[in-house]
Design a protein around this motif. Sequence first.
Motif, PDB file in Angstrom:
ATOM      1  N   MET A   1       0.769  -1.032  -0.156  1.00 29.24           N
ATOM      2  CA  MET A   1       0.070   0.324  -0.339  1.00 29.24           C
ATOM      3  C   MET A   1       0.958   1.469  -0.322  1.00 29.24           C
ATOM      4  O   MET A   1       2.356   1.741   0.417  1.00 29.24           O
TER       5      MET A   1
ATOM      6  N   GLN B   1      -0.073  -6.947  -8.568  1.00 29.91           N
ATOM      7  CA  GLN B   1      -0.825  -6.815  -7.033  1.00 29.91           C
ATOM      8  C   GLN B   1      -1.819  -5.288  -7.292  1.00 29.91           C
ATOM      9  O   GLN B   1      -3.053  -5.170  -6.170  1.00 29.91           O
ATOM     10  N   TRP B   2      -0.926  -4.651  -7.771  1.00 26.93           N
ATOM     11  CA  TRP B   2      -1.837  -3.295  -7.850  1.00 26.93           C
ATOM     12  C   TRP B   2      -3.390  -3.376  -8.260  1.00 26.93           C
ATOM     13  O   TRP B   2      -4.598  -2.788  -8.092  1.00 26.93           O
TER      14      TRP B   2
ATOM     15  N   SER C   1      -5.232  -5.717  -8.721  1.00 29.38           N
ATOM     16  CA  SER C   1      -5.913  -6.846  -7.784  1.00 29.38           C
ATOM     17  C   SER C   1      -7.179  -5.750  -7.181  1.00 29.38           C
ATOM     18  O   SER C   1      -7.911  -6.546  -6.746  1.00 29.38           O
ATOM     19  N   GLU C   2      -6.355  -4.896  -6.789  1.00 31.25           N
ATOM     20  CA  GLU C   2      -8.268  -3.667  -6.418  1.00 31.25           C
ATOM     21  C   GLU C   2      -8.919  -3.428  -7.545  1.00 31.25           C
ATOM     22  O   GLU C   2      -9.774  -2.277  -7.043  1.00 31.25           O
TER      23      GLU C   2
ATOM     24  N   GLY D   1     -12.627  -3.306  -6.233  1.00 30.14           N
ATOM     25  CA  GLY D   1     -12.630  -2.880  -4.694  1.00 30.14           C
ATOM     26  C   GLY D   1     -13.354  -1.393  -5.437  1.00 30.14           C
ATOM     27  O   GLY D   1     -14.078  -0.986  -4.875  1.00 30.14           O
ATOM     28  N   TRP D   2     -12.226  -0.978  -6.797  1.00 32.16           N
ATOM     29  CA  TRP D   2     -13.416   0.344  -6.777  1.00 32.16           C
ATOM     30  C   TRP D   2     -14.216   0.242  -7.690  1.00 32.16           C
ATOM     31  O   TRP D   2     -15.049   0.653  -7.540  1.00 32.16           O
TER      32      TRP D   2
ATOM     33  N   ALA E   1     -12.126  -0.426   1.116  1.00 27.26           N
ATOM     34  CA  ALA E   1     -11.303  -0.997   0.445  1.00 27.26           C
ATOM     35  C   ALA E   1     -10.524  -0.134   0.049  1.00 27.26           C
ATOM     36  O   ALA E   1     -10.788   0.576  -0.159  1.00 27.26           O
ATOM     37  N   VAL E   2      -8.752  -0.693  -0.240  1.00 23.84           N
ATOM     38  CA  VAL E   2      -7.987   0.358  -1.003  1.00 23.84           C
ATOM     39  C   VAL E   2      -7.208  -0.195  -2.188  1.00 23.84           C
ATOM     40  O   VAL E   2      -7.688  -1.073  -3.206  1.00 23.84           O
ATOM     41  N   THR E   3      -7.782   1.044  -3.238  1.00 21.49           N
ATOM     42  CA  THR E   3      -7.882   1.266  -4.585  1.00 21.49           C
ATOM     43  C   THR E   3      -6.910   2.548  -4.858  1.00 21.49           C
ATOM     44  O   THR E   3      -7.592   2.599  -6.151  1.00 21.49           O
TER      45      THR E   3
ATOM     46  N   HIS F   1      -3.942   2.101  -6.216  1.00 17.39           N
ATOM     47  CA  HIS F   1      -2.445   1.863  -6.813  1.00 17.39           C
ATOM     48  C   HIS F   1      -3.749   1.751  -7.599  1.00 17.39           C
ATOM     49  O   HIS F   1      -2.615   1.953  -8.770  1.00 17.39           O
ATOM     50  N   TYR F   2      -4.567   1.113  -8.266  1.00 20.16           N
ATOM     51  CA  TYR F   2      -5.237   1.281  -8.692  1.00 20.16           C
ATOM     52  C   TYR F   2      -5.787   2.346 -10.117  1.00 20.16           C
ATOM     53  O   TYR F   2      -5.536   2.243 -11.360  1.00 20.16           O
TER      54      TYR F   2
END
Length: 771
Positions: free
Chosen positions: A1, A33-34, A36-37, A40-41, A48-50, A52-53
């Motif tokens: 993150m 990995q990035w 994969s968010e 959530g977006w 959710a952690v978004t 990176h995406y």
Amino acid sequence: MARGRFLCITRGKATTSEVLSWGDKTATDAVDQWASEKQGWVDQDPDAVTGHYTFLINPLMRSYGFAGANQWRWSGEGSKKLDSDENATNWSGDLKFTLPMDGKHFQDVSVKNPINLKIGATETISMNEVYPGGTYDDDTPLTYITSLKSADENVATVNGNSIVGVNPGTTTVTITSGDQSRDVTVNVFEASITAVDNPQQMTVASGTTQLDLPKTVHATFDNGTSRDVAVTWADLSAEQKGILASRKGGVITLNGTVAGWDKPVTLTINVTPATVASVELSPADTDVTTPSGTAPALAKTGKVTWSNGDTTQEPITVASGTNPNGQLPSEVKVVYSDDEEGTAKVVWNTLCKDQYSAREGGTFTVTGSVEGTQLPATQTIKVTPATLDTVDAPSDLTVVVDTQAKLPETLTDHYSNSDEAAVPVTWDSSTLDTHTVGDYTLSGTVDGYSKPVSLTVHVVDAKIISVEEPTPLTVPSGTKKGELTLPQTVVAHFDNGTSTDVAVTWSELTDADLQTLASRQGGTITLRGSVTGKAPASLNNLFVMLAAVAPSDVTLTINVEPATVTGASVEPTTVTTKAQTAPQLPENATVTWSNGDTTQEPVTWDEVNPEDYQNPDGNSFQVSGTVAGQKVSVTVNVTPLEITSITLTKDTAEIEQGAGFEMPNAIVTYENGSTTVLHPRWEDKSSSEIHNPGSYVYNGTVTVRGEEKPVSFTLVVKEKAKEEPGKDENKPGEKDNEGGKKPSKPAEPAKSQADGKKASPQAACPGFHRR
């Protein structure tokens, strides 16, 4: 993150955002990995952690760059402008970046405030860049210190990023990074004293009024350093001042104190005896005037001035052991009765050595005569006590650690009058530690001797004086070398009176020892070992005193028990013999022993009953025996004898009409010539059939080894002879109950050659006897 953002300028282009990835091996893994968010977006999940995406799909980003570190950490940078040079930098290894610092980042310094140091100790300073959301990298703190500066380098100095304590006191050290700075207070304290050395002895003359005492002593500190420290000496007592002024001199022990040290410091001051500076005779006349007939009056006292300033009236003296004869006046001035003056020689009586050799000194009178007169001459001689010229140095003393040191109580002194004597000595043993191995030098004083004496004491490790033999070890025969469990320690007695277990090293087993271990007969092995160890610490010693003792021999007896028999077997387990032939049994059996040996040992067989192998048809039986105390057995298979013939005891018999007869038995003959009688089973024939004269054949069978063998017998019946006239037919014994015929005598049964048993006789019946 993501953990924050910073501005990075490369080749003149700025990147304004970044993403970080931990734990991925490749840049592709990091991008995956990035990405994969995304879900959530899409779901607009508030938890959710978004970031990176959204960074990856930001339409304003024109280019991306990725860099990896340590094969598990990746960084992605985005730029809203295209770089004219889009080639990869291909940087690798450790790179240094200059980051701008401002007040909002410079929020904390990871140092203590205040910093407390002992002299010689150091404190290393480190500082982290801090963002509003926390530190940039929890795993690898980034340091940004550029300089340290001490306000008082007499108290503390700086060495790179470290602060070093110099002298007791307090100062301020300023830590600077960029345009930011922090001040920390540094307190420097004296290190704790662990030992203080007593100063060297002083020697001063009797009458000294001002003592030049040492201002410092040498101290050792708990930080491993040592240096001179100030010492404060106690004032001289009245007694000590008296010793300092005394003509006899003496020894003064002065105590001092050192700040931070709770034990006294001692200084030995040796005061040498005063010496004679000058002598003035009293009266001062060198000539002696005496009237005629009057003994001359020689000077009897002198005014003595001492090196310490004292003046005394003393008789004319000589040192003990010095013959005063040469110092007596050889002539005197005389005045005669006519008032004329002259001189006359004095003849002094012979002096005895004992008069002037007393060690303690004394006074005696010398007498003589004035030549040419009857007048006596006298002179008083004071013998001063003999002085100690030298004292024999004592031999070094060796003491075992943790035992009491027996210091010499006397020393051999040599006096000025040639006397020798053992005089008491007083030792200063304050520096002697008999609980610690080492060499110690003690100072001693002898009354009347101005010079110090010394004794070297060697405190050494305890030595083994005896070792207890370990309990003998008993092992079975066949024990391997590696299976021996030898004692690791033995009880040792030391010369300091203690006892303890010490390690023992045993000698290697010899070839003969190994043979004894393997021998079935067993035996005894003697191993020799050497021991080293340590003497136990005394109860008042906090540390165990290691003792490098000299090796001492010890022996261990190993008793090897004889091997025991674990089993026995014979080969073959089955023997074969012909019937009526004694079997040949194995002479030896294989015996196994507890040590692994196998041997051939003779077997003692039980007596075999001959009847066990006499059956010509064969059989089997067991024979038991004993070998080395073990039971063994063998099976004897008796093979049948070969049958050579089967015959009847008679093939044909003749009888008179009406006479009785017996059927024959069968005789089986074997290969060795032995025979067996068997009873055939004959067919039945009625008496009427054989009552008339004629030839009759009887058929029968005999069972031989389970098989029926046919046999036949022919009976010839002859006509009965006519009666002779006059014969008494009623004579007893000559007429039977049936027709007056005389019965035939039954045939004698044949004996078996195989078992010696008789065949049972056939019963007599009219006409014939059946078998």
